[in-house]
Enzyme design. Structure first.
Site, PDB file in Angstrom:
ATOM      1  N   ASN A  22     -23.679  83.970 111.597  1.00  0.00           N
ATOM      2  CA  ASN A  22     -25.023  83.252 111.772  1.00  0.00           C
ATOM      3  C   ASN A  22     -26.120  83.659 111.328  1.00  0.00           C
ATOM      4  O   ASN A  22     -27.145  83.266 111.104  1.00  0.00           O
ATOM      5  CB  ASN A  22     -24.932  82.792 113.371  1.00  0.00           C
ATOM      6  N   ARG A  50     -23.030  99.863 121.182  1.00  0.00           N
ATOM      7  CA  ARG A  50     -22.596 101.218 120.942  1.00  0.00           C
ATOM      8  C   ARG A  50     -23.071 101.931 119.620  1.00  0.00           C
ATOM      9  O   ARG A  50     -23.493 101.456 118.693  1.00  0.00           O
ATOM     10  CB  ARG A  50     -20.918 100.986 120.370  1.00  0.00           C
ATOM     11  N   GLU A  99      -9.590  84.391 116.450  1.00  0.00           N
ATOM     12  CA  GLU A  99      -8.819  85.259 117.088  1.00  0.00           C
ATOM     13  C   GLU A  99      -7.670  84.587 117.915  1.00  0.00           C
ATOM     14  O   GLU A  99      -6.640  84.721 117.953  1.00  0.00           O
ATOM     15  CB  GLU A  99      -9.324  86.247 117.596  1.00  0.00           C
ATOM     16  N   ARG A 140      -5.093  89.160 124.281  1.00  0.00           N
ATOM     17  CA  ARG A 140      -5.539  89.993 123.586  1.00  0.00           C
ATOM     18  C   ARG A 140      -5.473  91.432 124.143  1.00  0.00           C
ATOM     19  O   ARG A 140      -6.191  91.696 125.311  1.00  0.00           O
ATOM     20  CB  ARG A 140      -7.023  89.756 123.342  1.00  0.00           C
ATOM     21  N   ARG A 152     -30.251  88.009 118.575  1.00  0.00           N
ATOM     22  CA  ARG A 152     -31.282  87.032 118.442  1.00  0.00           C
ATOM     23  C   ARG A 152     -32.335  87.248 119.334  1.00  0.00           C
ATOM     24  O   ARG A 152     -33.513  87.217 118.893  1.00  0.00           O
ATOM     25  CB  ARG A 152     -30.738  85.770 119.418  1.00  0.00           C
ATOM     26  N   HIS A 185     -16.510  92.316 110.132  1.00  0.00           N
ATOM     27  CA  HIS A 185     -16.590  91.640 111.636  1.00  0.00           C
ATOM     28  C   HIS A 185     -17.869  92.140 112.182  1.00  0.00           C
ATOM     29  O   HIS A 185     -17.868  93.368 112.785  1.00  0.00           O
ATOM     30  CB  HIS A 185     -15.244  91.848 112.198  1.00  0.00           C
ATOM     31  N   HIS A 235     -10.350  95.196 116.450  1.00  0.00           N
ATOM     32  CA  HIS A 235     -10.794  93.757 115.829  1.00  0.00           C
ATOM     33  C   HIS A 235      -9.639  93.314 114.723  1.00  0.00           C
ATOM     34  O   HIS A 235      -9.932  92.406 113.900  1.00  0.00           O
ATOM     35  CB  HIS A 235     -11.971  93.679 115.028  1.00  0.00           C
ATOM     36  N   ASN A 257      -8.379  86.211 126.367  1.00  0.00           N
ATOM     37  CA  ASN A 257      -9.095  87.477 126.349  1.00  0.00           C
ATOM     38  C   ASN A 257      -9.992  87.823 127.386  1.00  0.00           C
ATOM     39  O   ASN A 257     -10.999  87.316 127.700  1.00  0.00           O
ATOM     40  CB  ASN A 257     -10.057  87.143 125.172  1.00  0.00           C
TER      41      ASN A 257
HETATM   42  P1  ADP Z   1     -18.403  89.475 120.735  1.00  0.00           P
HETATM   43  O1  ADP Z   1     -17.417  88.651 120.707  1.00  0.00           O
HETATM   44  O2  ADP Z   1     -18.302  91.037 120.210  1.00  0.00           O
HETATM   45  O3  ADP Z   1     -19.163  89.542 122.239  1.00  0.00           O
HETATM   46  P2  ADP Z   1     -19.823  87.754 119.053  1.00  0.00           P
HETATM   47  O4  ADP Z   1     -19.026  87.653 117.964  1.00  0.00           O
HETATM   48  O5  ADP Z   1     -19.924  86.544 119.943  1.00  0.00           O
HETATM   49  O6  ADP Z   1     -19.677  89.041 119.756  1.00  0.00           O
HETATM   50  O7  ADP Z   1     -21.328  87.946 118.643  1.00  0.00           O
HETATM   51  C1  ADP Z   1     -22.387  88.257 119.442  1.00  0.00           C
HETATM   52  C2  ADP Z   1     -23.712  88.594 118.587  1.00  0.00           C
HETATM   53  O8  ADP Z   1     -23.942  87.294 117.698  1.00  0.00           O
HETATM   54  C3  ADP Z   1     -24.898  88.546 119.424  1.00  0.00           C
HETATM   55  O9  ADP Z   1     -25.558  89.718 118.895  1.00  0.00           O
HETATM   56  C4  ADP Z   1     -25.581  87.385 118.981  1.00  0.00           C
HETATM   57  O10 ADP Z   1     -27.021  87.595 119.032  1.00  0.00           O
HETATM   58  C5  ADP Z   1     -25.227  87.314 117.617  1.00  0.00           C
HETATM   59  N1  ADP Z   1     -25.692  85.444 117.296  1.00  0.00           N
HETATM   60  C6  ADP Z   1     -25.068  84.740 117.763  1.00  0.00           C
HETATM   61  N2  ADP Z   1     -25.735  83.345 117.081  1.00  0.00           N
HETATM   62  C7  ADP Z   1     -26.399  84.018 116.335  1.00  0.00           C
HETATM   63  C8  ADP Z   1     -27.488  83.597 115.535  1.00  0.00           C
HETATM   64  N3  ADP Z   1     -27.801  82.203 115.276  1.00  0.00           N
HETATM   65  N4  ADP Z   1     -28.389  84.308 114.733  1.00  0.00           N
HETATM   66  C9  ADP Z   1     -28.273  85.682 114.878  1.00  0.00           C
HETATM   67  N5  ADP Z   1     -27.352  86.207 115.702  1.00  0.00           N
HETATM   68  C10 ADP Z   1     -26.330  85.243 116.360  1.00  0.00           C
END
Ligand code: ADP
Length: 398
Positions: free
Chosen positions: A335, A239, A383, A89, A285, A206, A178, A8
């Site tokens: 999460n 976004r 994925e 991807r 976070r 997602h 996605h 990716n």
């Molecule tokens: P991408 O693949 O689109 O970059 P992810 O699926 O990895 O993104 O998601 C990233 C998001 O998930 C971030 O906003 C991150 O803060 C959030 N995230 C990861 N762990 C936690 C958690 N424990 N609590 C809240 N949000 C979380």
């Protein structure tokens, strides 16, 4: 047994996972970050260990070279030729690709030609493909498109109500994104629910840094929140999601800082969403840390984020005329227990109720009450596994 890489590639990062196929065993995974910047970082994880290395990486070609060196160094492969397939991807496949495809020179040209549909992603995906082709010319290269799963949308869903010539002459329509993730969690949800996917109506959410909601009927995507590009739909990390298009000429006319529509679209893609409203961070976070301190901008960003999620999910109850389950996935979906309980709590009228004890971080499976008319599930997305499976399938057919 053969080894397959799932790749990716982003503009400054490259995530990879090495599989033994068809066993679907993950040998190792890793990420290159800050490619093209100083202090690039390579992380390799295998056997419960994490190896990090700081080293300047000029471009994707150098990253791939480094990856091969590290795989050999850690004894994860013995020879470059151990890797017989590489799945990439690719975010936008336009109307050309409704399934994963072996990368030929013509396919690569088509992917380049539709870069305008995913300007943040497709050019980086192409860099990844070219870098691996240069180093592993004998491995089967496969493009796995984020849009492919959504090619089943009916015309009433994918067309925009604008003059037909813009669709016919310029291919302006909804493509979604996605897709690989939505498809994976739909299949897993059917297993958890113990019913054939063909009999289920699902809403998949997602929610990561990028976020999209999909309505799935009988295993087929029938509507999704992202649009012509991944800018549309719900509010995301950076976004905006859906906006009134009139804002664009209005701001171009009235805001002296703005010189072009492209500049404004860059603002909507990179500086908006949670980051734009909180003026702090795009990361959930970080947002929580500020919400907990009572920061009013962070609280507003959170409320807007949940509001947009609820609206799209409610919309898809209408599109599907009811649903069997709502499925959460990706970084936030997997999460963030508050996002899940606030979204579901705000849509309880539709017949959903979460069990608080089941709604824990990293939950995997059903988190709703037995009485819940619509089941609520958390399914960790994968994925990379879907990409490796598609490479395997095309290897067999090749
Ligand atoms: P991408 O693949 O689109 O970059 P992810 O699926 O990895 O993104 O998601 C990233 C998001 O998930 C971030 O906003 C991150 O803060 C959030 N995230 C990861 N762990 C936690 C958690 N424990 N609590 C809240 N949000 C979380």
């Amino acid at each position: 047994m053969s080894k397959t890489l799932a790749v990716n590639a982003g503009s400054s990062s490259l995530k990879w996972q090495l599989f033994d196929m068809p066993e679907e065993h993950v040998i190792a995974k890793g990420i290159f970050e800050r490619i093209g910047l100083q202090n690039s970082l390579s992380t390799v994880k295998f056997g419960g260990e994490t190896h990090e290395r700081e080293i300047d990486i000029a471009d994707h070609g150098q990253a791939v070279m480094l990856l091969m060196d590290e795989l050999i160094h850690f004894n994860l492969i013995h020879d470059f030729r151990d890797i017989t397939g590489v799945g990439h991807r690719v975010v936008a496949g336009g109307e050309f690709f409704n399934a994963s495809t072996i990368v030929t020179p013509e396919v690569l040209e088509k992917i380049k030609s539709i870069s305008g549909l995913a300007p943040l992603h497709n050019p980086a995906n192409v860099l990844g493909i070219e870098a691996f082709q240069a180093l592993l010319p004998d491995a089967l290269a496969v493009a796995v498109f984020d849009t492919a799963f959504h090619t089943t949308m009916p015309e009433e869903a994918y067309r925009y109500p604008i003059p037909t010539k813009y669709y016919k002459d310029y291919a302006v329509r909804k493509y979604g994104a996605h897709g690989t993730s939505h498809m994976y969690v739909a299949h897993e949800a059917a297993k958890v629910l113990g019913k054939p996917l063909s009999e289920l109506k699902l809403i998949t959410a997602h929610i990561g840094n990028g976020a999209s909601i999909t309505a799935i009927k009988g295993g087929k995507s029938i509507d999704t929140s992202m649009g012509f590009t991944p800018l549309a739909g719900v509010m995301m990390g950076t976004r905006s999601g859906d906006l009134d298009a009139s804002i664009i000429p209005y701001l171009l006319k009235n805001c002296p800082d703005l010189e072009s529509a492209q500049q404004l679209i860059d603002e909507f893609n990179n500086k908006s969403g949670i980051l734009g409203v909180s003026e702090l961070s795009s990361d959930m976070r970080d947002l929580w840390a500020a919400v907990d301190e009572g920061n009013s901008k962070a609280i507003l960003a959170y409320k807007m984020f949940v509001d947009r999620l609820k609206k799209f999910i409610a919309q898809y109850f209408g599109v599907l005329n009811g649903a069997d389950a709502l499925v959460f996935t990706a970084g936030i979906g997997e999460n963030d227990t508050d996002v899940r309980s606030d979204v579901v709590g705000g849509l309880s009228w539709f017949g959903m109720e979460i069990v608080p004890e089941l709604n824990v971080r990293g939950a995997d499976g059903i988190i709703s009450t037995p009485e819940s008319k619509v089941k609520v599930l958390v399914i960790p997305t994968n994925e990379e596994l879907m990409i490796a499976r598609d490479v395997e399938k095309l290897k067999v057919e090749h």
